[in-house]
Design a protein around this motif. Structure first.
Motif, PDB file in Angstrom:
ATOM      1  N   VAL A 204       0.842  -1.210   0.000  1.00  0.00           N
ATOM      2  CA  VAL A 204       0.000   0.000   0.000  1.00  0.00           C
ATOM      3  C   VAL A 204       0.871   1.252   0.000  1.00  0.00           C
ATOM      4  O   VAL A 204       0.574   2.245  -0.682  1.00  0.00           O
TER       5      VAL A 204
ATOM      6  N   ASP B 142       2.449  -0.711  -9.841  1.00  0.00           N
ATOM      7  CA  ASP B 142       3.497  -0.033  -9.082  1.00  0.00           C
ATOM      8  C   ASP B 142       4.264  -1.020  -8.217  1.00  0.00           C
ATOM      9  O   ASP B 142       5.448  -0.822  -7.914  1.00  0.00           O
TER      10      ASP B 142
ATOM     11  N   ALA C 124      -5.001  -0.705   3.094  1.00  0.00           N
ATOM     12  CA  ALA C 124      -5.177   0.565   2.389  1.00  0.00           C
ATOM     13  C   ALA C 124      -6.155   1.464   3.131  1.00  0.00           C
ATOM     14  O   ALA C 124      -5.930   2.675   3.274  1.00  0.00           O
TER      15      ALA C 124
ATOM     16  N   GLU D  24      -6.667  -4.441   0.776  1.00  0.00           N
ATOM     17  CA  GLU D  24      -7.692  -3.397   0.860  1.00  0.00           C
ATOM     18  C   GLU D  24      -7.897  -2.942   2.304  1.00  0.00           C
ATOM     19  O   GLU D  24      -8.131  -1.754   2.566  1.00  0.00           O
TER      20      GLU D  24
ATOM     21  N   PRO E  85      -0.403   2.942  -5.721  1.00  0.00           N
ATOM     22  CA  PRO E  85      -1.827   2.607  -5.764  1.00  0.00           C
ATOM     23  C   PRO E  85      -2.186   1.417  -6.649  1.00  0.00           C
ATOM     24  O   PRO E  85      -3.248   0.834  -6.489  1.00  0.00           O
ATOM     25  N   ARG E  86      -1.301   1.063  -7.599  1.00  0.00           N
ATOM     26  CA  ARG E  86      -1.611  -0.055  -8.505  1.00  0.00           C
ATOM     27  C   ARG E  86      -0.869  -1.296  -8.010  1.00  0.00           C
ATOM     28  O   ARG E  86       0.344  -1.394  -8.134  1.00  0.00           O
TER      29      ARG E  86
ATOM     30  N   ARG F  25      -5.289   5.258   2.017  1.00  0.00           N
ATOM     31  CA  ARG F  25      -4.747   5.376   0.662  1.00  0.00           C
ATOM     32  C   ARG F  25      -5.638   4.611  -0.316  1.00  0.00           C
ATOM     33  O   ARG F  25      -5.947   3.439  -0.090  1.00  0.00           O
ATOM     34  N   PRO F  26      -6.042   5.245  -1.417  1.00  0.00           N
ATOM     35  CA  PRO F  26      -6.815   4.516  -2.430  1.00  0.00           C
ATOM     36  C   PRO F  26      -5.907   3.584  -3.226  1.00  0.00           C
ATOM     37  O   PRO F  26      -4.796   3.968  -3.609  1.00  0.00           O
ATOM     38  N   VAL F  27      -6.364   2.357  -3.466  1.00  0.00           N
ATOM     39  CA  VAL F  27      -5.571   1.407  -4.247  1.00  0.00           C
ATOM     40  C   VAL F  27      -6.478   0.670  -5.218  1.00  0.00           C
ATOM     41  O   VAL F  27      -7.690   0.566  -5.016  1.00  0.00           O
ATOM     42  N   THR F  28      -5.855   0.163  -6.267  1.00  0.00           N
ATOM     43  CA  THR F  28      -6.525  -0.737  -7.197  1.00  0.00           C
ATOM     44  C   THR F  28      -5.758  -2.047  -7.174  1.00  0.00           C
ATOM     45  O   THR F  28      -4.554  -2.076  -7.472  1.00  0.00           O
TER      46      THR F  28
END
Length: 208
Positions: free
Chosen positions: A101, A172, A128, A125, A105-106, A133-136
């Motif tokens: 995280v 990332d 995160a 998730e 974010p990716r 923190r926003p993550v995908t």
């Protein structure tokens, strides 16, 4: 004393080596319960909840000050058993998830077992959300890899993991869902950051 709950005998030597490098004064108490993973794969993860709690309780009775669960599939169950056992329990992939995280974010998860995909994704998730923190998160199964490991072909297993890792281009950071994948981080097959759980997990558990 730190107890380690494994579902593979192979992890014993791995964590003994890491202990010697990271915390040489720490005593490790290994519990190998391969049947837990077998049953989780066959009957579903929740079917082994009581058995996992029993193993954590036995570790506490043996004098462990904390437990590190090295199996990603049953890690959440192990953590849930902490209150009953009265000692801290850490799943090996939680520090890795937190590091992922922080890395970007990716996040791509590579897994050799289908039973690990949902728990690992949910853990990332969760970390995160904790970090704000926003993550995908994208998850990918490496077909046929676990069969190679079960057949005793470690090189073939790691080759399949390395091939899958080399194919990741839009992340990332890559998270290796199984602790047994860790040697792939030394192959240098990608410029993307790659995280494995054993060293991070042991370091965090030793701190407990």
């Amino acid at each position: 004393m730190l107890a380690l709950l494994h579902t593979s005998q192979a992890h014993v030597l791995t964590f003994d080596r890491l202990r010697n490098e990271e915390a040489p004064t720490l005593t490790l108490y290994h519990i190998v319960a391969e049947h837990l993973l077998d049953e989780a794969r066959r009957r579903g993860v929740l079917a082994v909840a009581d058995q996992v709690a029993q193993q954590v309780g036995l570790a506490a009775e043996a004098g462990a000050r904390a437990v590190l669960c090295t199996c990603s599939t049953i890690g959440a169950l192990a953590e849930q058993a902490a209150a009953r056992a009265g000692i801290p329990v850490l799943r090996v992939d939680r520090p890795m998830a937190a590091a992922a995280v922080a890395a970007g974010p990716r996040i791509t998860v590579l897994a050799a077992l289908a039973t690990t995909l949902a728990p690992t994704t949910a853990l990332i998730e969760e970390e995160a959300a904790r970090a704000g923190r926003p993550v995908t998160v994208s998850a990918q199964m490496i077909c046929g890899a676990w069969d190679r490991l079960e057949a005793g072909d470690l090189d073939g297993y790691l080759d399949r993991v390395a091939a899958a890792l080399a194919g990741v281009t839009d992340a990332d950071v890559v998270v290796l869902a199984q602790a047994s994948m860790a040697p792939v981080t030394e192959r240098g097959v990608t410029d993307i950051a790659v995280l494995a759980s054993p060293r991070l997990g042991l370091r965090a558990a030793a701190a407990l």
